[in-house]
Write a protein that holds these residues in place. Structure first.
Motif, mmCIF file in Angstrom:
data_model
loop_
_atom_site.group_PDB
_atom_site.id
_atom_site.type_symbol
_atom_site.label_atom_id
_atom_site.label_comp_id
_atom_site.label_asym_id
_atom_site.label_seq_id
_atom_site.Cartn_x
_atom_site.Cartn_y
_atom_site.Cartn_z
ATOM 1 N N MET A 10 0.842 -1.190 0.000
ATOM 2 C CA MET A 10 0.000 0.000 0.000
ATOM 3 C C MET A 10 0.881 1.244 0.000
ATOM 4 N N TYR A 11 0.466 2.255 -0.779
ATOM 5 C CA TYR A 11 1.136 3.547 -0.811
ATOM 6 C C TYR A 11 0.272 4.570 -0.074
ATOM 7 N N PHE A 12 0.879 5.700 0.285
ATOM 8 C CA PHE A 12 0.102 6.761 0.923
ATOM 9 C C PHE A 12 0.560 8.112 0.409
ATOM 10 N N TYR A 13 -0.330 9.096 0.569
ATOM 11 C CA TYR A 13 0.009 10.470 0.203
ATOM 12 C C TYR A 13 -0.677 11.413 1.181
ATOM 13 N N ARG A 14 0.096 12.352 1.726
ATOM 14 C CA ARG A 14 -0.435 13.383 2.619
ATOM 15 C C ARG A 14 -0.578 14.669 1.824
ATOM 16 N N MET A 15 -1.835 15.111 1.649
ATOM 17 C CA MET A 15 -2.090 16.332 0.889
ATOM 18 C C MET A 15 -1.362 17.511 1.522
ATOM 19 N N LYS A 16 -0.790 18.352 0.681
ATOM 20 C CA LYS A 16 -0.057 19.523 1.171
ATOM 21 C C LYS A 16 -0.966 20.738 1.355
ATOM 22 N N SER A 17 -2.095 20.742 0.657
ATOM 23 C CA SER A 17 -2.999 21.892 0.704
ATOM 24 C C SER A 17 -4.018 21.745 1.821
ATOM 25 N N ASN A 18 -4.485 22.876 2.343
ATOM 26 C CA ASN A 18 -5.590 22.896 3.302
ATOM 27 C C ASN A 18 -6.888 23.376 2.644
ATOM 28 N N GLU A 21 -0.164 -1.254 -6.005
ATOM 29 C CA GLU A 21 -0.804 -1.560 -4.731
ATOM 30 C C GLU A 21 -1.847 -0.480 -4.466
ATOM 31 N N PRO A 22 -2.787 -0.705 -3.547
ATOM 32 C CA PRO A 22 -3.751 0.348 -3.205
ATOM 33 C C PRO A 22 -3.042 1.607 -2.697
ATOM 34 N N LEU A 23 -3.720 2.734 -2.864
ATOM 35 C CA LEU A 23 -3.211 4.029 -2.411
ATOM 36 C C LEU A 23 -4.177 4.595 -1.377
ATOM 37 N N VAL A 24 -3.651 5.104 -0.262
ATOM 38 C CA VAL A 24 -4.496 5.771 0.716
ATOM 39 C C VAL A 24 -4.057 7.234 0.819
ATOM 40 N N LEU A 25 -5.018 8.119 0.736
ATOM 41 C CA LEU A 25 -4.770 9.558 0.795
ATOM 42 C C LEU A 25 -5.311 10.123 2.102
ATOM 43 N N PHE A 26 -4.627 11.128 2.625
ATOM 44 C CA PHE A 26 -5.105 11.821 3.813
ATOM 45 C C PHE A 26 -5.075 13.319 3.550
ATOM 46 N N TYR A 27 -6.172 14.006 3.920
ATOM 47 C CA TYR A 27 -6.184 15.445 3.723
ATOM 48 C C TYR A 27 -6.924 16.154 4.855
ATOM 49 N N ILE A 28 -6.400 17.326 5.177
ATOM 50 C CA ILE A 28 -6.922 18.178 6.255
ATOM 51 C C ILE A 28 -7.212 19.538 5.630
ATOM 52 N N GLN A 29 -8.416 20.110 5.888
ATOM 53 C CA GLN A 29 -8.750 21.360 5.225
ATOM 54 C C GLN A 29 -9.422 22.363 6.144
ATOM 55 N N LYS A 30 -9.243 23.630 5.762
ATOM 56 C CA LYS A 30 -9.912 24.714 6.471
ATOM 57 C C LYS A 30 -11.424 24.554 6.301
ATOM 58 N N PRO A 31 -12.232 25.289 7.091
ATOM 59 C CA PRO A 31 -13.686 25.090 7.075
ATOM 60 C C PRO A 31 -14.279 25.057 5.673
ATOM 61 N N CYS A 32 -15.063 24.013 5.420
ATOM 62 C CA CYS A 32 -15.642 23.823 4.091
ATOM 63 C C CYS A 32 -16.861 22.922 4.182
ATOM 64 N N ILE A 33 -17.696 23.002 3.158
ATOM 65 C CA ILE A 33 -18.815 22.080 2.988
ATOM 66 C C ILE A 33 -18.662 21.438 1.626
#
Length: 336
Positions: free
Chosen positions: A1-9, A29-41
């Motif tokens: 499995m690979y992963f990527y941490r988003m750089k943008s908020n 292999e599968p890829l898992v992404l993680f992201y954190i962002q400022k207030p949004c809908i």
């Protein structure tokens, strides 16, 4: 499995990155992404954006609005949330199987102390009967992503205000969001995981998923965007996530009804909105005016159903000529 941490908020950048990686990069292999962002809908693909959001509140609090490709209901994120996405090869058995595709996250959270975490209903992750994650899926050309929110330390009071829309104002055939009891997962974790920043919580999840105690040991598994990747992602943002037509214009047709009694008469305004623009306007009431309110209807037809655009147009005419004795600001508020 690979992963990527988003750089943008910014959620728009992150959704574009997710879409690009699914459609254009082949992983063995599968890829898992993680992201954190400022207030949004983020509204679902089949929803009426304006029916899901409290427009005045989100504008006042600078909350980003966008639409995703996957279905499901609207979700609110802020910097206390970690979103995750599993990108895998698609098959008929996987699509819709949220229990299977979210199991790694559930297992990681249980190891971190949230022992009652579980998949519940169609697509929610729950802890002690309260929702802390909503999930959705999208598939194209043999690839699929299953993505979801994960409330770690979200300001839940904002969620309730940002997604609170008067139900008697807008009516459409868009898919409605289902309101659930929500919570943060943070209080259910072991004490050593309750004082983490959102970024530290994200990294701890990654370590749990990869069964390691040090991210440097899996550095070869972390994807790095190329310049070509970044250029293609910007193009997706321009075409979709930053594009008014995609975010609002793709909403199903809907009607808007606003009615208010003033000392000098009652005004009842009704719109039919199609592709995000006002297709027709009806104005009823016992108000008085020197000029025919048909002029106001003609002015508004064809414009975006957007409070700023409506305000700009109405401020360009003398509203007292059409609604005598009623303050222009009150009339404009009614039409927005």
């Amino acid at each position: 499995m690979y992963f990527y941490r988003m750089k943008s908020n910014d959620i728009r950048d992150n959704l574009a990155t997710e879409q690009y990686l699914m459609n254009n990069v082949d992983f063995d292999e599968p890829l898992v992404l993680f992201y954190i962002q400022k207030p949004c809908i983020i509204v679902g693909h089949n929803q009426n954006t304006l029916e899901e959001i409290n427009s005045d509140y989100v504008k006042e609090h600078d909350i980003t609005i966008t639409r995703r490709f996957s279905g499901g209901g609207a979700v609110y994120d802020d910097l206390g949330n970690v979103s995750f996405s599993f990108v895998v090869n698609s098959d008929d058995d996987n699509f819709g199987d949220f229990q299977k595709l979210t199991k790694p996250i559930i297992d990681a959270l249980k190891d971190m102390g949230a022992t009652t975490a579980e998949v519940s209903g169609r697509n929610d992750l729950m802890v002690d009967g309260k929702k802390f994650s909503g999930n959705a899926m999208y598939t194209k050309n043999g690839k699929m992503f299953s993505h979801g929110t994960l409330a770690y330390d979200v300001d839940l009071s904002v969620l309730a205000k940002a997604l609170n829309v008067p139900k008697d104002k807008i009516e459409s055939k868009g898919i409605k969001s289902v309101k659930s009891r929500v919570t943060n997962v943070k209080p259910y974790l072991k004490p050593e995981f309750q004082d983490l920043t959102t970024e530290q919580f994200r990294d701890r999840l990654i370590m749990e998923l990869f069964h390691t105690d040090d991210l440097s040991k899996i550095a070869d598994k972390e994807y790095q965007l190329t310049d070509a990747d970044k250029a293609a992602i910007k193009k997706l943002n321009d075409d979709y996530y930053y594009n008014w037509d995609w975010v609002y214009g793709k909403s199903p047709d809907f009607t808007v009804k606003n009615r208010k009694h003033f000392t000098m008469g009652t005004i009842d305004v009704r719109y039919l909105v199609s592709n995000g623009k006002i297709e027709s306007v009806e104005i009823y009431g016992d108000y008085f005016g020197k000029k025919d309110s048909q002029d106001v209807k003609n002015l508004l037809v064809g414009t975006e159903y957007n409070s700023d655009k409506i305000t700009q147009l109405l401020e360009s005419i003398d509203l007292d000529q059409y609604f005598s004795g009623i303050p222009a600001s009150d009339v404009i508020d009614l039409f927005k």
